[in-house]
Design a protein around this motif. Sequence first.
Motif, PDB file in Angstrom:
ATOM      1  N   CYS A 169       0.867  -1.188   0.000  1.00 19.55           N
ATOM      2  CA  CYS A 169       0.000   0.000   0.000  1.00 19.55           C
ATOM      3  C   CYS A 169       0.898   1.230   0.000  1.00 19.55           C
ATOM      4  N   CYS A 213     -11.574  -2.969  -2.621  1.00 17.20           N
ATOM      5  CA  CYS A 213     -10.122  -3.080  -2.510  1.00 17.20           C
ATOM      6  C   CYS A 213      -9.777  -4.460  -1.959  1.00 17.20           C
ATOM      7  N   CYS A 248      -8.055  -3.551   1.953  1.00 22.67           N
ATOM      8  CA  CYS A 248      -8.837  -2.984   3.057  1.00 22.67           C
ATOM      9  C   CYS A 248     -10.342  -3.163   2.902  1.00 22.67           C
ATOM     10  N   LYS A 249     -10.778  -3.705   1.757  1.00 23.94           N
ATOM     11  CA  LYS A 249     -12.190  -3.975   1.454  1.00 23.94           C
ATOM     12  C   LYS A 249     -13.034  -2.719   1.256  1.00 23.94           C
ATOM     13  N   THR A 278     -13.522   2.164  -2.417  1.00 26.68           N
ATOM     14  CA  THR A 278     -12.880   3.300  -3.063  1.00 26.68           C
ATOM     15  C   THR A 278     -11.864   2.879  -4.121  1.00 26.68           C
ATOM     16  N   LEU A 279     -11.927   1.643  -4.585  1.00 26.61           N
ATOM     17  CA  LEU A 279     -10.995   1.152  -5.602  1.00 26.61           C
ATOM     18  C   LEU A 279     -11.376   1.752  -6.957  1.00 26.61           C
ATOM     19  N   GLU A 286      -4.944  -0.225 -10.838  1.00 26.81           N
ATOM     20  CA  GLU A 286      -6.013  -0.118  -9.853  1.00 26.81           C
ATOM     21  C   GLU A 286      -5.422   0.510  -8.598  1.00 26.81           C
ATOM     22  N   CYS A 294      -6.477   2.100  -4.590  1.00 28.24           N
ATOM     23  CA  CYS A 294      -7.421   2.343  -3.505  1.00 28.24           C
ATOM     24  C   CYS A 294      -7.084   3.698  -2.890  1.00 28.24           C
ATOM     25  N   CYS A 313      -6.501   3.049   1.310  1.00 25.70           N
ATOM     26  CA  CYS A 313      -5.299   2.448   1.913  1.00 25.70           C
ATOM     27  C   CYS A 313      -4.038   2.587   1.052  1.00 25.70           C
ATOM     28  N   TRP A 339      -3.317   1.024  -1.761  1.00 32.62           N
ATOM     29  CA  TRP A 339      -2.995  -0.148  -2.576  1.00 32.62           C
ATOM     30  C   TRP A 339      -2.979   0.288  -4.026  1.00 32.62           C
ATOM     31  N   ASN A 340      -2.052  -0.267  -4.798  1.00 30.25           N
ATOM     32  CA  ASN A 340      -2.027  -0.011  -6.239  1.00 30.25           C
ATOM     33  C   ASN A 340      -1.327  -1.163  -6.921  1.00 30.25           C
TER      34      ASN A 340
END
Length: 117
Positions: free
Chosen positions: A29, A50, A53-54, A57-58, A98, A100, A103, A105-106
Amino acid sequence: MSGGVDYRLAREATLSAWRGGALSREQICDGQGELQRNAEFCGAPAGRPCPVCKATTLVEVTYVFGPRLPKSGRCVTSDREMVRLAARKSVSQGYVVEVCTSCRWNHLTESRSIGGD
């Protein structure tokens, strides 16, 4: 975009390594500031949560690199812009990431050639 590379296996390997403890959340992240801004203002909803973190917002952010584009590439902000790039005679390379926005994440999800038809 046409004829590309799908990076889902690499994405799943990264997530598996994180779930198994080989990678920390900080390692996966790690979205940089510009990527996060582009995700927030130019990203298209991914339609899935995501994987870290679920959060819902992805988003997906598309970058295009090629002739007569900035060295840092162009962040595509609309379908209209993508159609214009695809109509060019020169071939460019598009990358979908992708991201988020919660958090950070990418992960690169696909790359494809654009234009040149």
